[in-house]
Design a protein around this motif. Structure first.
Motif, PDB file in Angstrom:
ATOM      1  N   THR A 103       0.853  -1.222   0.204  1.00 41.96           N
ATOM      2  CA  THR A 103       0.046  -0.037   0.020  1.00 41.96           C
ATOM      3  C   THR A 103       0.945   1.204  -0.045  1.00 41.96           C
ATOM      4  O   THR A 103       0.380   2.332  -0.420  1.00 41.96           O
ATOM      5  N   GLU A 140       3.318   1.837  -1.617  1.00 39.13           N
ATOM      6  CA  GLU A 140       3.615   2.193  -3.077  1.00 39.13           C
ATOM      7  C   GLU A 140       2.685   3.116  -3.606  1.00 39.13           C
ATOM      8  O   GLU A 140       2.953   4.189  -4.359  1.00 39.13           O
ATOM      9  N   GLN A 141       1.164   2.699  -3.652  1.00 41.18           N
ATOM     10  CA  GLN A 141       0.210   3.216  -3.861  1.00 41.18           C
ATOM     11  C   GLN A 141       0.215   4.944  -3.241  1.00 41.18           C
ATOM     12  O   GLN A 141      -0.030   5.839  -3.954  1.00 41.18           O
ATOM     13  N   ILE A 142       0.369   4.618  -1.945  1.00 38.82           N
ATOM     14  CA  ILE A 142       0.355   6.063  -1.187  1.00 38.82           C
ATOM     15  C   ILE A 142       1.517   6.926  -1.764  1.00 38.82           C
ATOM     16  O   ILE A 142       1.185   8.332  -1.830  1.00 38.82           O
ATOM     17  N   ASN A 143       2.521   6.610  -2.039  1.00 32.02           N
ATOM     18  CA  ASN A 143       3.881   7.295  -2.391  1.00 32.02           C
ATOM     19  C   ASN A 143       3.414   8.023  -3.725  1.00 32.02           C
ATOM     20  O   ASN A 143       4.075   9.205  -4.211  1.00 32.02           O
ATOM     21  N   VAL A 144       2.611   7.557  -4.577  1.00 30.85           N
ATOM     22  CA  VAL A 144       2.415   8.353  -5.928  1.00 30.85           C
ATOM     23  C   VAL A 144       1.166   9.220  -5.643  1.00 30.85           C
ATOM     24  O   VAL A 144       1.034  10.132  -6.601  1.00 30.85           O
TER      25      VAL A 144
END
Lengths: 300, 353
Positions: B190, B192-196
Motif C-alpha cells: 500500500t 507504493e500506492q500512497i507514495n504516488v
C-alpha cells in the motif's frame, strides 16, 4: 501532454534493467508495453510515476519532468501497481473515499468518470477489499486510480491473474476511458492484449525492440508462417526441430507455427518429411503472423 | 487487534506487579540443634516467629542438611553448636554456623540480612537476661537507628514497581505498533500506492503516529486506574503533570518506532530491532537495578534511555508528589529527544525507493 521518454537507463546494483530507452506516448493514446516477466516494465513504470530515479536520461509525463516536477506528476497521474495495493481491511467504499480525500477531491466530484466501473462493484461496497475476487479488486483499484481524474493513467500488468471474461471487460473499460481523453500506458505479458492497443512497444531485457501499431508490427514479420498439425503434438515438435531447414518452431494452441529458412519453401516437402517420421493426419497451411510471432522472432 | 492491545498489557501489569518484587519471603529454613537446651529452642522460636522464614526441618547431622540443600529442599541452615547455652552463660561468647544457598546471589544477601537481624535481636534479649548488675556500669551505650522510609513508608514493593511496569507497557506497545506499521505497508504494497499520491511526508507520518499516541495515552489511563483500584498505589502528585510528560514521552517512542520502520523491509526485521532496543532500555532503566550501581560507561549510556526518564518522572510524581519544576530537567531532555527522533523519522522517510 502524453509521455515522452528519452535515453532512460536504470541499474540495480550490477544488473542493468533498462538500456537507453526512448519513446513517446501521444496524448490520448492507449499505449501497450509488451514484454515477458523481468523485461523492465515495472521499473519503467516506477520511474514514470516518480517512485524511482533514473540513472540517466529524462522523461516527462503530461508535460512535467519526472525528477523536477514530481509533485505535479503525483497530482496528475493515476497509478495501478501490478500487485493489489489498496487497504485490504477497509471496505470498497472506504478505500475509494480515502483515495479521493488524499487527492483533495470527493467521490461525487468525479463520479461520472468511474461510474461505469464502480456500478459493477457497488453492490459490494460494504465488503472489505481483501475479501473481493481478483476481477473485483482490479475494478476497485482502477476506480481508486481514476478518482482524481488523472491526465495519464499507468496500469502495470492490470490483467495478470484475472479471468478471461474480466480481462475482456477490463480492456473495454480502458477503451471507454481513452474516449474520455485520458492517456493510458498499460503493460502486459499477454501478447493477445497487444492487438487492443493503439500502439505497442515490445520490450525485452531492458531494450525496446520495436514500437509501432499492432497491425504494422505484424506486417513487419519477414517470413510466411505455416500452421502445422498432426496426431501427436510432441512428436511433431521434435520432428520439426530436427528438420534441417527449420527457422522457428513454436507451439501455438492446437497448431505449431513453423517458418522455413529457405525462400522457396514448398509445404509438400515438409509433408513428406513428416510422413517419413510416422506422423499422421498432417495439415499444413499458411497463416497470418501474430504479435507473439513477431515478439518471438525479435527476441531470438 | 484493539482488545489484544489493551487486555494483554493490563494483564501483564497485574501479574508482573505482584510477581516482580525484591522481597524474599518463604525462605526454606532448616536447623541443626546440637544443644537441645531451652536457650537454643528460644533462638529457633525466633526464626519460627518471623514471617520470612518457613521453619522446615530439624536435621540430625550436618550431612543430612547439606544433602537437603543440594536437593533444593532448604535455602538456609542454622547450626547451633553443642553447649550453646552453657558457653553463652560462661564465656558470653558463642559461634553459630549459618549456611546459605547463594545460587541467587541477591536473595542470599537479603537472607543474610534477615538472619543477622533476628540473631541480633535475640542477642539483645539474651544480654539483658545475662547482664548482672555489677556489669551495668561498663556496658556501652546503645546507638539505635530507627529507619524511616520516606515516600513509601511500608517499603511496599508494589508501590515502587507498579509505576515502573506501567511505563514499560506503554513503551513496549507504542514502540512495537509504530515500528511495525510503515513496514507493514511496505510489505503489503500500500505504501507504493500512497507514495504516488500528493500527500505530504509530514501529513502521512502524523496520520501514522496519531492513533498510536492515542492508544498510548489510553493505556496510561487504564493502567493508572488499575494501579489505584487493585494496588492502591498512592498518587501524591498531579495527574495532569503525568499526562503532559507522557504525551511528550510517547512522541519519542513513536519517533524511534518510525525510524526503525523506515530502515527495515519486513516486519520481522522491525520486530527484531525493536526488541533489541526494548531489552536494553528496560534493563538499563533503573527499574530493576539501580543506575548508580552500574559501571561509569553504562551510566553514560543510560542518559540516552528514554525509559529511564519516564520511570524517574512517574515515580517522582506519583510517589513523591514532585511538581513541574522538579521534573523540568527530564521534561526538557525528553522534549529534545522527541524533536530529534521525529525529525530523523521524517527525514529518513522517502517517498521514492
Amino acid at each position: 501532454m502524453g509521455i515522452s521518454i528519452s535515453n532512460i537507463s536504470k541499474s540495480y546494483k550490477n544488473v542493468k534493467t533498462l538500456h537507453d530507452i526512448s519513446f513517446d506516448v501521444k496524448p490520448n493514446e492507449l499505449f501497450g508495453l509488451i514484454g515477458p516477466d523481468g523485461a523492465g516494465k515495472t521499473t519503467l513504470f516506477r520511474i514514470l510515476t516518480t517512485l524511482l530515479f533514473p540513472d540517466e536520461g529524462t522523461a516527462t509525463v503530461a508535460g512535467f519532468d519526472v525528477v523536477g516536477d514530481y509533485k505535479e506528476i503525483r497530482k496528475n497521474v493515476g497509478y495501478m501497481p501490478g500487485r493489489f495495493s489498496l487497504y485490504q481491511d477497509l471496505t470498497v467504499e472506504e478505500n475509494l473515499n480515502f483515495f479521493a480525500t488524499i487527492f483533495g477531491t470527493t467521490i461525487d466530484e468525479n463520479y461520472d468518470l468511474i461510474k461505469d466501473i464502480y456500478v459493477q462493484i457497488e453492490p459490494f461496497k460494504d465488503r472489505r477489499a481483501g475479501k473481493l475476487s481478483g476481477g473485483m479488486k482490479q475494478k476497485l483499484a482502477l476506480s481508486c486510480a481514476l478518482i482524481h481524474k488523472p491526465k495519464v493513467l499507468f496500469l502495470d500488468e492490470p490483467t495478470t491473474g484475472v479471468d478471461p471474461v474480466s480481462r475482456k471487460e477490463f480492456w473495454e473499460m480502458l477503451k471507454r476511458l481513452q474516449q474520455k481523453g485520458i492517456t493510458i500506458l498499460v503493460s502486459t505479458p499477454y501478447m493477445d492484449e497487444a492487438a487492443l492497443c493503439d500502439r505497442v512497444a515490445l520490450i525485452q531485457d531492458g531494450n525496446i525492440m520495436e514500437i509501432d501499431t499492432p497491425e504494422a508490427i505484424v506486417k513487419h514479420y519477414p517470413k510466411p508462417i505455416y500452421n502445422v498439425r498432426a496426431h501427436n503434438m510432441y512428436q511433431l515438435i521434435t520432428s520439426l526441430k530436427d528438420y534441417e531447414f527449420n527457422h522457428s518452431v513454436y507451439p501455438f494452441g492446437e497448431f505449431v507455427h513453423y517458418t522455413d529458412s529457405r525462400t522457396d519453401f514448398k509445404p509438400m516437402e515438409l509433408q513428406h518429411y513428416l510422413e517419413s517420421k510416422n506422423l499422421k493426419n498432417i495439415e499444413i497451411h499458411e497463416t497470418d503472423a501474430t504479435i507473439e510471432d513477431t515478439f518471438m522472432e525479435l527476441a531470438k | 487487534m484493539l482488545p489484544i492491545i489493551f487486555v494483554l498489557p493490563l494483564l501483564q501489569l497485574v501479574i508482573l506487579s505482584n510477581a516482580a518484587t525484591f522481597e524474599v519471603k518463604n525462605i526454606k529454613f532448616g536447623y541443626i540443634d546440637n544443644d537441645h537446651s531451652s536457650t537454643s529452642r528460644a533462638l529457633i522460636e525466633k526464626f519460627n516467629a518471623s514471617t520470612y522464614f518457613d521453619v522446615l526441618t530439624d536435621f540430625t547431622s550436618e550431612a543430612n542438611a547439606s544433602s537437603a540443600m543440594l536437593n533444593g529442599e532448604i535455602d538456609v541452615v542454622l547450626e547451633i553448636p553443642r553447649h550453646f547455652a552453657r558457653n553463652l552463660q560462661k564465656e558470653k561468647y558463642v559461634n553459630l554456623g549459618v549456611t546459605i544457598n547463594a545460587i541467587d546471589g541477591a536473595a542470599a544477601g537479603v537472607e543474610n540480612v534477615y538472619i543477622t537481624q533476628i540473631i541480633q535481636s535475640y542477642n539483645k534479649n539474651i544480654r539483658t537476661d545475662l547482664v548482672q548488675i555489677s556489669d551495668a556500669q561498663i556496658q556501652p551505650v546503645y546507638i539505635d537507628t530507627i529507619p524511616l522510609f520516606w515516600y513509601n513508608e511500608t517499603l511496599n514493593y508494589k508501590t515502587f514497581m507498579v509505576p515502573g511496569i506501567l511505563v514499560l507497557l506503554v513503551t513496549m506497545i507504542t514502540l512495537f505498533l509504530s515500528g511495525m506499521n510503515i513496514v507493514r505497508e511496505k510489505e503489503i504494497g500500500t505504501l507504493e500506492q500512497i507514495n504516488v499520491t500528493p500527500i505530504k511526508k509530514s501529513q502521512f507520518i502524523i496520520g501514522k503516529l496519531f492513533p498510536f499516541w492515542v492508544i498510548g495515552m489510553a493505556l496510561l489511563s487504564i493502567g493508572l486506574i488499575i494501579a489505584k483500584i487493585i494496588f492502591d498505589v498512592p498518587m501524591v502528585g498531579s495527574l495532569l503533570l503525568m499526562y503532559v510528560y507522557t504525551s511528550i514521552y510517547i512522541l519519542v517512542i513513536l519517533g524511534i518506532g518510525l525510524f526503525i520502520s523506515n530502515f527495515t523491509d519486513t516486519q520481522q526485521q522491525a520486530m527484531f530491532i525493536a526488541w533489541f532496543f526494548v531489552v536494553i532500555f528496560i534493563l538499563m532503566s533503573g527499574l530493576f537495578t539501580p543506575i548508580e550501581s552500574m559501571p561509569k560507561w553504562a551510566q553514560i549510556i543510560t542518559e540516552f534511555n528514554p525509559i529511564k526518564y519516564y520511570v524517574e518522572v512517574m515515580r517522582m510524581v506519583m510517589l513523591k508528589g514532585s511538581g513541574f519544576m522538579d521534573i523540568l530537567p527530564q521534561l526538557i531532555k525528553t522534549l529534545v529527544y522527541a524533536i530529534v527522533m521525529n525529525g530523523l523519522a521524517v527525514w529518513s522517510y522517502k517517498k521514492t525507493t
